[in-house]
Design a protein around this motif. Sequence first.
Motif, PDB file in Angstrom:
ATOM      1  N   PHE C  54      -2.143  -2.467   9.834  1.00 45.21           N
ATOM      2  CA  PHE C  54      -3.228  -1.688   9.797  1.00 45.21           C
ATOM      3  C   PHE C  54      -4.187  -1.209   8.819  1.00 45.21           C
ATOM      4  O   PHE C  54      -5.261  -1.667   8.821  1.00 45.21           O
ATOM      5  N   LEU C  55      -3.194  -0.784   7.954  1.00 47.41           N
ATOM      6  CA  LEU C  55      -4.096  -0.275   6.407  1.00 47.41           C
ATOM      7  C   LEU C  55      -4.861  -1.494   5.933  1.00 47.41           C
ATOM      8  O   LEU C  55      -5.952  -1.381   5.307  1.00 47.41           O
ATOM      9  N   HIS C  56      -3.961  -2.694   5.973  1.00 40.80           N
ATOM     10  CA  HIS C  56      -4.450  -3.892   5.425  1.00 40.80           C
ATOM     11  C   HIS C  56      -5.733  -4.375   6.248  1.00 40.80           C
ATOM     12  O   HIS C  56      -6.889  -4.801   5.509  1.00 40.80           O
ATOM     13  N   GLU C  57      -5.763  -4.278   7.359  1.00 38.13           N
ATOM     14  CA  GLU C  57      -6.948  -4.786   8.334  1.00 38.13           C
ATOM     15  C   GLU C  57      -8.098  -3.626   8.069  1.00 38.13           C
ATOM     16  O   GLU C  57      -9.233  -4.287   7.942  1.00 38.13           O
ATOM     17  N   HIS C  88      -3.532   3.016  -3.492  1.00 36.98           N
ATOM     18  CA  HIS C  88      -4.334   3.353  -2.511  1.00 36.98           C
ATOM     19  C   HIS C  88      -4.707   2.580  -1.526  1.00 36.98           C
ATOM     20  O   HIS C  88      -5.590   2.468  -0.459  1.00 36.98           O
ATOM     21  N   TYR C  89      -3.813   1.374  -1.152  1.00 37.81           N
ATOM     22  CA  TYR C  89      -4.056   0.260  -0.335  1.00 37.81           C
ATOM     23  C   TYR C  89      -5.445  -0.435  -0.366  1.00 37.81           C
ATOM     24  O   TYR C  89      -5.787  -0.804   0.535  1.00 37.81           O
ATOM     25  N   ARG C  90      -5.940  -0.256  -1.635  1.00 40.15           N
ATOM     26  CA  ARG C  90      -7.282  -0.768  -1.732  1.00 40.15           C
ATOM     27  C   ARG C  90      -8.482  -0.153  -1.003  1.00 40.15           C
ATOM     28  O   ARG C  90      -9.367  -0.594  -0.961  1.00 40.15           O
ATOM     29  N   ALA C 109     -16.606   0.204   5.931  1.00 38.52           N
ATOM     30  CA  ALA C 109     -16.445   0.338   7.175  1.00 38.52           C
ATOM     31  C   ALA C 109     -15.065   0.729   7.413  1.00 38.52           C
ATOM     32  O   ALA C 109     -14.661   1.693   8.368  1.00 38.52           O
ATOM     33  N   GLY C 110     -14.119   0.287   6.735  1.00 40.66           N
ATOM     34  CA  GLY C 110     -13.000   0.357   6.722  1.00 40.66           C
ATOM     35  C   GLY C 110     -12.170   1.923   6.524  1.00 40.66           C
ATOM     36  O   GLY C 110     -11.831   2.717   7.119  1.00 40.66           O
ATOM     37  N   SER C 111     -12.934   2.548   5.290  1.00 42.46           N
ATOM     38  CA  SER C 111     -12.614   3.836   4.916  1.00 42.46           C
ATOM     39  C   SER C 111     -13.129   4.850   5.909  1.00 42.46           C
ATOM     40  O   SER C 111     -12.712   5.681   6.113  1.00 42.46           O
ATOM     41  N   SER C 112     -14.191   4.397   6.545  1.00 38.18           N
ATOM     42  CA  SER C 112     -15.034   5.114   7.402  1.00 38.18           C
ATOM     43  C   SER C 112     -14.109   5.427   8.597  1.00 38.18           C
ATOM     44  O   SER C 112     -13.845   6.400   9.185  1.00 38.18           O
ATOM     45  N   LEU C 113     -13.359   4.240   9.304  1.00 37.32           N
ATOM     46  CA  LEU C 113     -12.628   4.179  10.330  1.00 37.32           C
ATOM     47  C   LEU C 113     -11.878   4.981  10.083  1.00 37.32           C
ATOM     48  O   LEU C 113     -11.196   5.925  10.795  1.00 37.32           O
ATOM     49  N   LEU C 114     -11.137   4.799   9.150  1.00 36.73           N
ATOM     50  CA  LEU C 114      -9.808   5.699   8.291  1.00 36.73           C
ATOM     51  C   LEU C 114     -10.034   7.030   8.617  1.00 36.73           C
ATOM     52  O   LEU C 114      -9.205   8.008   9.080  1.00 36.73           O
ATOM     53  N   PRO C 318      -5.712  12.582   0.708  1.00 39.13           N
ATOM     54  CA  PRO C 318      -5.282  13.212   1.653  1.00 39.13           C
ATOM     55  C   PRO C 318      -5.296  12.890   3.136  1.00 39.13           C
ATOM     56  O   PRO C 318      -4.341  12.736   3.828  1.00 39.13           O
ATOM     57  N   SER C 319      -6.078  12.210   3.374  1.00 43.10           N
ATOM     58  CA  SER C 319      -6.392  11.660   4.696  1.00 43.10           C
ATOM     59  C   SER C 319      -5.468  10.596   4.903  1.00 43.10           C
ATOM     60  O   SER C 319      -5.020  10.243   6.015  1.00 43.10           O
ATOM     61  N   LEU C 320      -5.500   9.704   3.996  1.00 47.60           N
ATOM     62  CA  LEU C 320      -4.415   8.449   4.052  1.00 47.60           C
ATOM     63  C   LEU C 320      -3.155   8.970   4.276  1.00 47.60           C
ATOM     64  O   LEU C 320      -2.365   8.459   4.954  1.00 47.60           O
ATOM     65  N   ASP C 321      -2.746   9.945   3.463  1.00 48.78           N
ATOM     66  CA  ASP C 321      -1.523  10.434   3.365  1.00 48.78           C
ATOM     67  C   ASP C 321      -1.004  11.042   4.914  1.00 48.78           C
ATOM     68  O   ASP C 321       0.057  10.834   5.417  1.00 48.78           O
ATOM     69  N   VAL C 322      -2.238  11.873   5.552  1.00 45.45           N
ATOM     70  CA  VAL C 322      -1.503  12.580   6.881  1.00 45.45           C
ATOM     71  C   VAL C 322      -1.672  11.495   7.700  1.00 45.45           C
ATOM     72  O   VAL C 322      -1.199  11.383   8.862  1.00 45.45           O
ATOM     73  N   LEU C 323      -2.619  10.546   7.707  1.00 41.96           N
ATOM     74  CA  LEU C 323      -2.542   9.291   8.602  1.00 41.96           C
ATOM     75  C   LEU C 323      -1.387   8.452   8.811  1.00 41.96           C
ATOM     76  O   LEU C 323      -0.546   8.078   9.489  1.00 41.96           O
ATOM     77  N   ILE C 324      -0.775   8.156   7.466  1.00 38.52           N
ATOM     78  CA  ILE C 324       0.432   7.394   7.333  1.00 38.52           C
ATOM     79  C   ILE C 324       1.536   8.214   8.038  1.00 38.52           C
ATOM     80  O   ILE C 324       2.412   7.785   8.802  1.00 38.52           O
TER      81      ILE C 324
END
Lengths: 504, 504, 504, 504
Positions: C54-57, C88-90, C109-114, C318-324
């Motif tokens: 998912f993160l890669h996508e 940072h998974y790019r 777009a990906g970071s925005s979706l995240l 921090p968003s990435l951490d809490v998402l994971i």
Amino acid sequence: MNRELFAAGERLVSPAYVRQGCEARRSHEHLMRLLLEKGKCPEDGWDESTLELFLHELAVMDSNNFLGNCGVGEREGRVASALVARRHYRFIHGIGRSGDISAVQPKAAGSSLLNKITNSLVLDIIKLAGVHTVTSCFVVPMATGMSLTLCFLTLRHRRPKAKYIIWPRIDQKSCFKSMITAGFEPVVIENILEGDELRTDLKAVEAKVQELGPDHVLCVHSTTSCFAPRVPDRLEELAVICANYGIPHIVNNAYGVQSSKCMHLIQQGARVGRIDAFVQSLDKNFMVPVGGAIIAGFNDSFIQEISKMYPGRASASPSLDVLITLLSLGSNGYKKLLKERKEMFSYLSNQLKKLSEAYNERLLHTPHNPISLAMTLRTLDKHCSRAVTQLGSMLFTRQVSGARVVPLGSMQTVSGYTFRGFMSHTNNYPCAYLNAASAIGMKTQDVDLFIKRLDKCLKTVKKEQNKESDISGVDNNDKTEDVDIEEMALKLDNVCLDTCQDSS
Amino acid sequence: MNRELFAAGERLVSPAYVRQGCEARRSHEHLMRLLLEKGKCPEDGWDESTLELFLHELAVMDSNNFLGNCGVGEREGRVASALVARRHYRFIHGIGRSGDISAVQPKAAGSSLLNKITNSLVLDIIKLAGVHTVTSCFVVPMATGMSLTLCFLTLRHRRPKAKYIIWPRIDQKSCFKSMITAGFEPVVIENILEGDELRTDLKAVEAKVQELGPDHVLCVHSTTSCFAPRVPDRLEELAVICANYGIPHIVNNAYGVQSSKCMHLIQQGARVGRIDAFVQSLDKNFMVPVGGAIIAGFNDSFIQEISKMYPGRASASPSLDVLITLLSLGSNGYKKLLKERKEMFSYLSNQLKKLSEAYNERLLHTPHNPISLAMTLRTLDKHCSRAVTQLGSMLFTRQVSGARVVPLGSMQTVSGYTFRGFMSHTNNYPCAYLNAASAIGMKTQDVDLFIKRLDKCLKTVKKEQNKESDISGVDNNDKTEDVDIEEMALKLDNVCLDTCQDSS
Amino acid sequence: MNRELFAAGERLVSPAYVRQGCEARRSHEHLMRLLLEKGKCPEDGWDESTLELFLHELAVMDSNNFLGNCGVGEREGRVASALVARRHYRFIHGIGRSGDISAVQPKAAGSSLLNKITNSLVLDIIKLAGVHTVTSCFVVPMATGMSLTLCFLTLRHRRPKAKYIIWPRIDQKSCFKSMITAGFEPVVIENILEGDELRTDLKAVEAKVQELGPDHVLCVHSTTSCFAPRVPDRLEELAVICANYGIPHIVNNAYGVQSSKCMHLIQQGARVGRIDAFVQSLDKNFMVPVGGAIIAGFNDSFIQEISKMYPGRASASPSLDVLITLLSLGSNGYKKLLKERKEMFSYLSNQLKKLSEAYNERLLHTPHNPISLAMTLRTLDKHCSRAVTQLGSMLFTRQVSGARVVPLGSMQTVSGYTFRGFMSHTNNYPCAYLNAASAIGMKTQDVDLFIKRLDKCLKTVKKEQNKESDISGVDNNDKTEDVDIEEMALKLDNVCLDTCQDSS
Amino acid sequence: MNRELFAAGERLVSPAYVRQGCEARRSHEHLMRLLLEKGKCPEDGWDESTLELFLHELAVMDSNNFLGNCGVGEREGRVASALVARRHYRFIHGIGRSGDISAVQPKAAGSSLLNKITNSLVLDIIKLAGVHTVTSCFVVPMATGMSLTLCFLTLRHRRPKAKYIIWPRIDQKSCFKSMITAGFEPVVIENILEGDELRTDLKAVEAKVQELGPDHVLCVHSTTSCFAPRVPDRLEELAVICANYGIPHIVNNAYGVQSSKCMHLIQQGARVGRIDAFVQSLDKNFMVPVGGAIIAGFNDSFIQEISKMYPGRASASPSLDVLITLLSLGSNGYKKLLKERKEMFSYLSNQLKKLSEAYNERLLHTPHNPISLAMTLRTLDKHCSRAVTQLGSMLFTRQVSGARVVPLGSMQTVSGYTFRGFMSHTNNYPCAYLNAASAIGMKTQDVDLFIKRLDKCLKTVKKEQNKESDISGVDNNDKTEDVDIEEMALKLDNVCLDTCQDSS
């Protein structure tokens, strides 16, 4: 991401952006599709992002990564450690099936694809490196020696009467042991000294074939890459002898893929005579960790026969390494590495020549060896043969790795066979010497450091030998840079004398 | 961090905090020291932090990670891809030397330590798992089959006259091919049917030994772990025969480490008779990726002889995997896995019994097999033997992996030998059946999903067979959960009939 | 993988296997689609494989990962270090745009979706944790204090005349500084002692509002989670006062998400009165690294106003951490953690009660505090107040982290304001005490080790105080286990006296 | 590894090899010690091996990684997800304490060291980049805008009467909002047109100071890096005015570290006048992910005051990124990047000049702007202003990121303030134009692709405008290469018109 996913994304973020992201994904997929369709190494290397996406795509096709899988067998690709799963990109099932290391696994479509693609890429690279008519190859997770053993074991079934393997001498243990392990008797053909070079004694080979009878000879086992002053075997002529007498011919091309000369010899041998298989190391040619080899040949059915000889599944790890490496480099990247190696060979050759002359030694003239060089250690050896060994030890403690000193007259017994002059490929080479090689990935810095440290070591050894010595080295001005290593080395010198002879 | 580093740190941050950090580091080091000194698996698993620190410490001892190294050899541990270097924790040199896979490498002290420690840990675990008197073992980066081949090749040098290997039949290809590849002639001893079980025909073994003459027999090649209704060979009695006739005895213990019964058989065999080596898979017993095996025995010098037979270096990857896994689990973690497996075996056994009875089938009574179970498929086979195959195919498309249907009378030729009733370990087993196994790492969820899906498949197959069928399964209430898999499977059913027989 | 890729794969490997792999991929995609469509935390956690896919996508949708991108701006998401890109998974572009931290970025777009998905998941979890009527929230890469500052700065534009913030005292620096930094004058409302508890003085709050005039009050700034014997503020009553006087109400809910009581208070306050925003820490509630907070509220437009106040882009880390974390746990996993925390609170409470009684101390009766506990240190303090501090220091060196000793009468000046009895939330608490808390993720082992070490420390301190002391602790039998830590600690005790008071 | 560990290793592997490994470890430690002692960026970048060892060494000093730790506080650095822990190298406690973002944490000596070292390295690099007399700086995990806000909030306490910030106009939202968020009233000073350049109106600044009264002015807020045709503010003169009137001066140096000109301006300003702090983005200058900034200055106590203003702990993530990056690059690597950027600026400038002339446009003459360029779009705009917007949209869909079209007369309201000619930094710039910048990390390939795609877009737009147009572009021969992107873009063109104006 499929259409539905993108549609869902568009509800959260501007459709224009999502669609552009979607199109961008297609560029990655385009590269993957080309790879799957053509089976060739891409010209330009892939970036990590594409590479990891590709590996991820393959891995989700393996049953151990199915979300709904239930396993009731004895081998289900379960992994206890997350670290281990991750480092293998979750490819757990290995490659091959019980019957055949190249076979497809029902439980692991992704690993099977990985295996097929890797073999296909490697075949492409072997062609590119000079063996244009190769038709078949596979990666096997065993080092060169054991892979040679597998070839010999396969031949056994074709030649039930054969007991002997004819082997132009090369002083490298695993090479010799590959025949012993397979249960055959090596027939050692001593090399001929031509100038400084040690070359194949073709007449002795043919005489031996006649003496033993072709049916009793399993094969001729020849070698390309080797330490100077030995040079690659005369493959063309050997291949013709093999063809004439109907004897198989297996070539040990350990680190020969990196040299267009070695590859050319194989190509020519196959063209004019007979070469059944040639075996090369993965690590030495593709800059991956030790542990894999490529078995290649010109006849599909024989290569398949070998692959079917491997009983059981095998580690996918070496295949994965070489796949990642080749996709990262691209064929252009690999060609660049080959070109740089050649240049570095000239550079090393020049520098070593200069240094040797400064010490009244000389670089052996071995124009047929495209990778390894040798410099005489006559003056050292003259006084005391221990000095040669000491030089090796000193280089080791100064973090020069891979340099190899060869004293005169060392004797060694390997699996019951005694070799005189072991390490020098002949019973009596005229002088002691030191080897250095220009292998793929070498940098100018390696050469420069080596020359500087060798210079220092030679000077030290000479001083000890001759207190009134007045010899001076080539490049003594900048003593500063390398001081740390030197200091450290002095501490270690005493404990390391036993470890000076690192044969590969 | 050494003292100087900490001192530097104290100038930046409060000494009290830095010292506490320093002491904390010592706790990690304490664990490492214990490991190096005792060579035993720690009771409690290490956390990732200690583990990665340890691997890092080892890796910096390899010459390819020396900051001041200059390499002038043909194999310098250079790596082209950073991804590859990282996934191997920068261990590039593999394990072993040309002469011996257990030997120490001058260029790679860290990899050498890794190798030694891994072998030591694995030995500890084999003892813990039940073979208390084992004295020596080593990890080899080849699957079980090739490792058996290596054992046979080693024996050849001890027994030059021997041509035959006596082998109580087990229908698993790589096992059979391991003998063919080594160049020997397998002498198949058919199993005896005792109740539902297929057991070793000891009299036939002994008669064969006498018939061929002990000197012509390379060894007896027996098996512990196997699919029911075959059960582990009678190791004690075989070991006694081997001792009496002076014949070596090699045991294929493929996935037997996970079963105290299999291990007990080996222990007993070695106590009362002769077992020269026993070989086990890494992946099947330690939940690591496919590709490694352990060769173990009770006589140091014989095990060393085998390790010296492997020509050349080898991949460190399987050793690294098992090292990481055992340090993560600790011996307590591994024991827990063994205990859970045993419990899961009872659970699977009970569930399968219930289901089989609901379909007028029965669970075969195979009390000597501690891992694999078999349920009859009589009623299915009665109408049409294709139905058995179809069931296998259906299970495959429903993501049941490892279940194995065995129809009657299938005939297969392996390396020129024809086996009747292939897959059933005997020429004529009384009925078709289905296998399921409780292997290490299996979860309750695996069993439950398997039973549910098997139930559905059986129902479907029966319906097709008999339109007025009134049989109903055990657990049909919650049809909802598994709907996705079912839907998907229906699409695939047609294309998969050919792939239903996944023998390992 | 799209259809074309699978088609290409089918030419290399059996179509049946490839199709099954293809279907298996759809199970992963199914989970992703549900997430994008519903925006809710999945009930069951995702496995790493799905998560990384998912993160890669998402990442390949960001322009810095476009294969054909050419960047001619000043911020193009270029990364110098591969290590940094990978960790940072790019995702390089961060979140938000100049105008608004919640806005969508054209380049990413990906970071925005995240970002959108994370905020949506977090909102879902806040509801689940007890604030059912929350309508809007966002993750901000700043700790709680700075996030409170942002809320106050936003209110400034709505209330130009306001200079004061009414603040029931809580002795935690960043909380106090958040008001100072925003440029307002905190009006401290001292707490009332009710039994052992310190509670909100509602009358004083209302009196102060009247005294200053509602228009001059920016807001009431209340607190839920806090160290005992202070307990959460009386949110309901405060919310009613705010509603009555038209004063905004900002709640510091720092680590309150983990407690259903704290969340219930917020829910009730919003129901009966006025709460404009409540702010909580990411690390303290979701077990991620320090550095993020969630600003949440009941009025979309106000929460948006705050998000628009943040000038410029922000870290996505921090968003990435809490998402994971949330995707790994699933809502069931998070609920389980909440449940375990509650149980651990009871356990800690009981153990501490027992221990305190053994030393003639007592556990303070603070039933309104659901997280923190306090045990008196009367007997220690009686002799010498230094003994209290010494106890803190000793606990620190014995690797007890988070325990907090509160001596009597300590005085501290923060940003010009002087607090008597600092750390105790009141000028004169009746006795010295020690705090311990049961926070999310705590294990039985933590409690047991704490009690054991505290016991030892108390005993040591008492002995020093009273040579003829005859007090004995609760659990002295197994002295062995904890010996290493003790030994180490003794060495450090002298250097650490200064560091005993770790206020959060 | 300490001595005891090595001693244990020597029992397993030859002492000579172990000692060499031990010495090799010291080379890594030597680099770490130098770093800790000097606090400077190493000249040569570290390899990943040293870097990861260093991070690992620091991390084990944090209490969450203590093997014997027991946590009874509300924030113990517990992590739910192993993925999250790993991506932060197990640094969980963030940086700073409640009182001060630069303070040392008792629970986290390693993170504290990381923070100190990072700030020290960054200071070193700022000096190296041209501000030689800088004395203090710190990394803050907020983007430039929010960091400016923090500076303004700090100044508020020093200048209680001040309400205004004097701000030479720059049309970048976060920059403007940083003042609004801090609660101040921006006083916009319009720029002066000098040739093509827009420059600071110094007289207007001074007049405004006098008009408002110095005490009512919080500070002058100037800018270095900006889009052409605006150029960096006249810092020297502004600094003198500030000094003369006793007004603080805060410089927005967003992406100025990469330009020696911008850095020189700051150095000069500080030398001849007054600069209190200058703020720069981490991502734009150091090629790390978005989310951090550096606040730097010439007066330690003021910079500390700002760091104490940040209430609470903060994310260590941006610090970790920049630390990894600088240690990987070394100062030589960073200098090389700076040099390449400069060269790329010349190249972009030349190419854009050529292209613009081919289309009867011209490159604006903006010699004072060292990073950004502007090319007129007169001919496009003449016919229809929508054509300018369309060009932007087309570039976006062709994966040209960062190019920015500026149409005439666009009007925008930001936080209640209306700007005429928004994006152009002035009310009425003479013509529409397009921006492109040469930022750090740009490659020749970026420029070439940009020029090619821009050429194509211009041609397309012109054709649509004028059916009988006969203009032809510069480089139309090789249409092949870029075909994929073009094809894809055509599909997207229609949906993207709204997204053409990507202001940063």
